[in-house]
Design an enzyme around this catalytic site. Sequence first.
Site, mmCIF file in Angstrom:
data_model
loop_
_atom_site.group_PDB
_atom_site.id
_atom_site.type_symbol
_atom_site.label_atom_id
_atom_site.label_comp_id
_atom_site.label_asym_id
_atom_site.label_seq_id
_atom_site.Cartn_x
_atom_site.Cartn_y
_atom_site.Cartn_z
ATOM 1 N N ASP A 1 0.805 -1.231 0.000
ATOM 2 C CA ASP A 1 0.000 0.000 0.000
ATOM 3 C C ASP A 1 0.835 1.277 0.000
ATOM 4 O OD1 ASP A 1 -2.663 1.324 0.316
ATOM 5 O OD2 ASP A 1 -1.809 1.959 2.231
ATOM 6 N N GLY A 2 2.079 1.214 0.485
ATOM 7 C CA GLY A 2 2.885 2.424 0.560
ATOM 8 C C GLY A 2 2.202 3.471 1.417
ATOM 9 N N GLU B 1 1.242 -3.061 4.444
ATOM 10 C CA GLU B 1 2.472 -2.291 4.268
ATOM 11 C C GLU B 1 3.357 -2.514 5.492
ATOM 12 O OE1 GLU B 1 5.475 -0.496 3.040
ATOM 13 O OE2 GLU B 1 3.777 -0.424 1.654
ATOM 14 N N CYS C 1 9.138 -3.856 -7.560
ATOM 15 C CA CYS C 1 9.576 -3.925 -8.959
ATOM 16 C C CYS C 1 11.071 -4.172 -9.122
ATOM 17 C CB CYS C 1 9.213 -2.620 -9.671
ATOM 18 S SG CYS C 1 10.135 -1.188 -9.046
#
Length: 306
Positions: free
Chosen positions: A13-14, A36, A80
């Site tokens: 979620d950041g 998160e 990523c």
Amino acid sequence: MIGNKINVLSLFDGMSCGRIALERANIKVDNYFSSEIKDYAIKVADINYPQDKENRLGDITKINGLMLPKIDLLIGGSPCQDFSQANKERLGDKGIKSGLFYEYIRLLKETNPKYFLLENVRMKAEHEKIITDLLGVNPIVINSELVAPHLRHRLYWTNIPFSEMPNNKGLKLNDFLINGYSDREKARTLLESDSRPLSTPIKMAHRYFNTGFTTLIFKNKKHYEDIKAHFDLNFKGRSAKEIDELSEDMDLSLYDGIRYMNNQEREYCQTVPQGYTDSLTQNEAACILGDGWTVDVIAHILKGIK
């Protein structure tokens, strides 16, 4: 789903960019569950959305989707680093961080939402195919430059109906700078590594001109032109070690005054509300804004929800 309100599960979620995007898309939320582990990302989310505190679930590997209320929308941007072209090794789904994508797949199966959205970077075709095959949809390719003053080329896998790309707003970086000048129309892609800034102006210039990372802000156009001419003459194509040796007895005062973007400028780039990251240091904000979503892109996709 209660009335017109939906239950959302946001993974990785950041700082809750997904929550901002839902508001911007005029989608009402009953419960916003999130996963998160980065403490200052959670801190920012708690400050801006205190109503969601009780639904913060922590480590994704410890979430049991079967124990949650009915989830209508599952969203997330899995790490990523192992997919990214900025990573030389690129282990893909076998990497420790990007391999967490499989936790998204597990929770997609356990919660069986009506809609899902997964975001990630451009990657090798073989890695993209793994994700595509597991999700059963082809990714939509959107560059944030359409709606923001920075570059962010991303893949979005979703079953939300999608009819058209966002309109190109033609936003330019120099129009959003608090002060100074950039030689670029759009900022380069914000990265988590921007939160580990180099300490000397010549090292900052090396990373900018020779490696293609970060965005530098100069005092004015002439300052940029003078620095670029000096750098090209003396350091273009050189390694950091070679630059250290060449510049040992050189007057580098010309480079004084260059800087990185600040919190406010990064918020502009990610279309995050101004002041959203005020509680953080510059480095902390650079980290989670680099990790985060361009909110207006996500809001555009979410508007396809009926």
